[in-house]
Design an enzyme around this catalytic site. Structure first.
Site, PDB file in Angstrom:
ATOM      1  N   ASN A  54      -4.810  11.600  -6.058  1.00  0.00           N
ATOM      2  CA  ASN A  54      -4.221  12.328  -5.002  1.00  0.00           C
ATOM      3  C   ASN A  54      -3.444  13.625  -5.563  1.00  0.00           C
ATOM      4  O   ASN A  54      -2.148  13.254  -6.204  1.00  0.00           O
ATOM      5  CB  ASN A  54      -3.233  11.268  -4.258  1.00  0.00           C
ATOM      6  CG  ASN A  54      -2.594  12.007  -2.859  1.00  0.00           C
ATOM      7  OD1 ASN A  54      -2.737  13.322  -2.975  1.00  0.00           O
ATOM      8  ND2 ASN A  54      -1.471  11.175  -2.724  1.00  0.00           N
ATOM      9  N   TRP A  55      -3.935  14.548  -5.350  1.00  0.00           N
ATOM     10  CA  TRP A  55      -3.046  15.817  -5.909  1.00  0.00           C
ATOM     11  C   TRP A  55      -1.809  16.214  -5.396  1.00  0.00           C
ATOM     12  O   TRP A  55      -0.914  16.974  -5.739  1.00  0.00           O
ATOM     13  CB  TRP A  55      -4.026  17.129  -6.180  1.00  0.00           C
ATOM     14  CG  TRP A  55      -5.038  16.873  -7.161  1.00  0.00           C
ATOM     15  CD1 TRP A  55      -5.293  15.741  -8.006  1.00  0.00           C
ATOM     16  CD2 TRP A  55      -5.974  17.933  -7.410  1.00  0.00           C
ATOM     17  NE1 TRP A  55      -6.521  16.075  -8.772  1.00  0.00           N
ATOM     18  CE2 TRP A  55      -6.969  17.456  -8.760  1.00  0.00           C
ATOM     19  CE3 TRP A  55      -6.007  19.397  -7.208  1.00  0.00           C
ATOM     20  CZ2 TRP A  55      -7.720  18.144  -9.061  1.00  0.00           C
ATOM     21  CZ3 TRP A  55      -7.387  19.894  -7.718  1.00  0.00           C
ATOM     22  CH2 TRP A  55      -7.890  19.386  -8.873  1.00  0.00           C
ATOM     23  N   LYS A  56      -1.751  15.664  -3.969  1.00  0.00           N
ATOM     24  CA  LYS A  56      -0.603  16.179  -3.121  1.00  0.00           C
ATOM     25  C   LYS A  56      -0.600  17.651  -2.944  1.00  0.00           C
ATOM     26  O   LYS A  56      -1.544  18.328  -3.027  1.00  0.00           O
ATOM     27  CB  LYS A  56       0.809  15.486  -3.673  1.00  0.00           C
ATOM     28  CG  LYS A  56       0.365  14.197  -3.848  1.00  0.00           C
ATOM     29  CD  LYS A  56       1.853  13.208  -4.075  1.00  0.00           C
ATOM     30  CE  LYS A  56       1.522  11.769  -4.223  1.00  0.00           C
ATOM     31  NZ  LYS A  56       2.558  10.950  -4.491  1.00  0.00           N
ATOM     32  N   GLU A  81       4.053   9.497   2.474  1.00  0.00           N
ATOM     33  CA  GLU A  81       4.783  10.674   2.390  1.00  0.00           C
ATOM     34  C   GLU A  81       4.415  11.083   3.805  1.00  0.00           C
ATOM     35  O   GLU A  81       5.382  12.034   4.393  1.00  0.00           O
ATOM     36  CB  GLU A  81       4.262  11.650   1.540  1.00  0.00           C
ATOM     37  CG  GLU A  81       4.980  11.207   0.132  1.00  0.00           C
ATOM     38  CD  GLU A  81       3.985  11.387  -1.236  1.00  0.00           C
ATOM     39  OE1 GLU A  81       3.132  12.481  -1.051  1.00  0.00           O
ATOM     40  OE2 GLU A  81       4.473  10.936  -2.319  1.00  0.00           O
ATOM     41  N   GLU A 101       0.274   1.033  -1.583  1.00  0.00           N
ATOM     42  CA  GLU A 101       1.170   1.745  -2.541  1.00  0.00           C
ATOM     43  C   GLU A 101       2.725   1.685  -2.010  1.00  0.00           C
ATOM     44  O   GLU A 101       3.075   2.066  -1.049  1.00  0.00           O
ATOM     45  CB  GLU A 101       0.949   3.226  -2.059  1.00  0.00           C
ATOM     46  CG  GLU A 101      -0.294   3.958  -2.475  1.00  0.00           C
ATOM     47  CD  GLU A 101      -0.269   5.334  -2.739  1.00  0.00           C
ATOM     48  OE1 GLU A 101      -0.858   5.712  -3.871  1.00  0.00           O
ATOM     49  OE2 GLU A 101      -0.055   6.182  -1.944  1.00  0.00           O
ATOM     50  N   GLY A 117       6.049   7.957  -7.325  1.00  0.00           N
ATOM     51  CA  GLY A 117       6.853   9.074  -8.207  1.00  0.00           C
ATOM     52  C   GLY A 117       8.086   8.596  -8.773  1.00  0.00           C
ATOM     53  O   GLY A 117       8.913   9.441  -9.082  1.00  0.00           O
ATOM     54  N   SER A 169       3.085   5.176  -9.322  1.00  0.00           N
ATOM     55  CA  SER A 169       3.703   5.453 -10.724  1.00  0.00           C
ATOM     56  C   SER A 169       2.522   4.650 -11.839  1.00  0.00           C
ATOM     57  O   SER A 169       2.850   4.075 -12.604  1.00  0.00           O
ATOM     58  CB  SER A 169       4.763   4.822 -11.255  1.00  0.00           C
ATOM     59  OG  SER A 169       5.806   5.575 -10.257  1.00  0.00           O
ATOM     60  N   GLY A 199      -1.146   9.644  -8.343  1.00  0.00           N
ATOM     61  CA  GLY A 199      -0.528  10.858  -8.148  1.00  0.00           C
ATOM     62  C   GLY A 199      -0.230  11.708  -9.090  1.00  0.00           C
ATOM     63  O   GLY A 199      -1.155  12.210  -9.962  1.00  0.00           O
ATOM     64  N   GLY A 200       1.096  11.562  -9.583  1.00  0.00           N
ATOM     65  CA  GLY A 200       1.462  12.379 -10.769  1.00  0.00           C
ATOM     66  C   GLY A 200       0.675  12.373 -12.183  1.00  0.00           C
ATOM     67  O   GLY A 200       0.222  13.608 -12.802  1.00  0.00           O
TER      68      GLY A 200
HETATM   69  P1  13P Z   1       2.516   8.651  -8.299  1.00  0.00           P
HETATM   70  O1  13P Z   1       1.352   8.151  -9.119  1.00  0.00           O
HETATM   71  O2  13P Z   1       3.005  10.048  -8.669  1.00  0.00           O
HETATM   72  O3  13P Z   1       3.571   7.718  -8.275  1.00  0.00           O
HETATM   73  O4  13P Z   1       2.005   8.740  -6.697  1.00  0.00           O
HETATM   74  C1  13P Z   1       1.421   7.706  -6.152  1.00  0.00           C
HETATM   75  C2  13P Z   1       0.976   8.308  -4.825  1.00  0.00           C
HETATM   76  O5  13P Z   1       1.519   8.631  -4.086  1.00  0.00           O
HETATM   77  C3  13P Z   1      -0.790   8.412  -4.676  1.00  0.00           C
HETATM   78  O6  13P Z   1      -1.073   8.588  -3.322  1.00  0.00           O
END
Ligand code: 13P
Length: 287
Positions: free
Chosen positions: A6-8, A93, A163, A169, A210, A231-232
């Protein structure tokens, strides 16, 4: 299993090409299904960059209406036209910052399914809810509401991402045992709503929060966990490229190496060096 990035709100079009040029060979032999969920403005570029590869294309949201006066939203048809297959729905989010509710999540899920998109439905408790002993209550509610009106025969199109909000994050990954046990609650909810076999065999449930390469192996080996939503760490290849700080990526990678224009100079980076932790100087050749 299904591993999705998920690149956000990250990556311009140029960065999308650069990251995917790295990612495509790295995941070519992956046993898991690999999905990237990218911002709307990167969908076209991402689709081009992964054409003919084993990577599947996803978006980060979809509206429930066919079309109309919904400024800033995007329709299923618009996504499908760009080759999108998966769509994240109900990310925490969106729930936290943009007023997403169980009801709007459900509307988006139903439209996505009706249109042939595969929803990745996000559920998860906040720290406050966890500390208040409400994990089960929250997950049962979010799962039940999200799946309202979904037919049994649509379940194999559904992915659920557990999640925990406190893990997103923050660097605080859930332990493998905890993630496994919590995902069992979600699976049990689906078993009660539909049937045990449906919950076992049809719905894939990911862990997200994470999730990084160090933690992935243990988490992914747990019996209840069918994959990850990342995500990250899904931006990592991009991190490597970022070390070439001042460079603007203008030219796409060729097969054997990467080519950039930086300050009017042509810079070539060997693919081997990219894989072995690129440093600012070690692997950069300026002509
Ligand atoms: P992180 O991996 O950055 O914690 O984010 C997880 C996320 O929200 C994936 O949708």
């Amino acid at each position: 299993p299904i591993i999705a990035g998920n690149w956000k709100m990250n990556n311009t079009k140029a960065q999308t090409y650069a990251l995917l040029n790295d990612l495509v060979p790295l995941v070519a032999d992956a046993e898991a299904e690999v999905v990237i969920c990218v911002p709307y403005t990167s969908i076209w570029a991402a689709g081009e960059a992964i054409k003919g590869t084993n990577i599947h294309l996803g978006a980060e949201n979809v509206h429930w209406a066919e079309k109309g006066a919904f400024t800033g939203e995007i329709s299923a048809d618009m996504l499908l036209e760009q080759g999108v297959e998966y769509v994240i729905i109900g990310h925490s989010e969106r729930r936290q910052y943009f007023g997403e509710t169980d009801e709007t999540v459900n509307k988006r899920v139903l439209t996505a399914l009706a249109k042939g998109l595969k929803p990745i439905i996000c559920v998860g408790e906040t720290l406050e809810e966890r500390e208040g002993g409400k994990v089960e209550e929250v997950l049962v509610r979010q799962t039940t509401e999200a799946l309202k009106g979904v037919d049994k025969d649509q379940l194999d199109k559904i992915v659920i991402a557990y999640e925990p909000v406190w893990a997103i994050g923050t660097g605080k990954t859930a332990t493998a045992q905890d993630a496994n046990d919590t995902i069992a609650i979600i699976r049990n909810t689906i078993a009660k709503l539909y049937c045990p076999k449906c919950a076992e065999e049809k719905v894939r449930i990911q862990y997200g929060g994470s999730l990084n390469p160090k933690k992935a192996k243990e988490l992914m080996s747990m019996p209840q966990i069918d994959g990850g939503l990342i995500g990250g760490a899904s931006l990592k290849a991009e991190d490597q490229v970022q070390r070439l700080k001042s460079c603007k990526i203008k030219i796409k990678a060729l097969r054997k190496g990467r080519f950039f224009i930086c300050n009017s100079k042509l810079i070539i980076i060997k693919e081997d060096d990219l894989k072995n932790h690129l440093t600012d100087t070690a692997s950069v050749y300026i002509i």
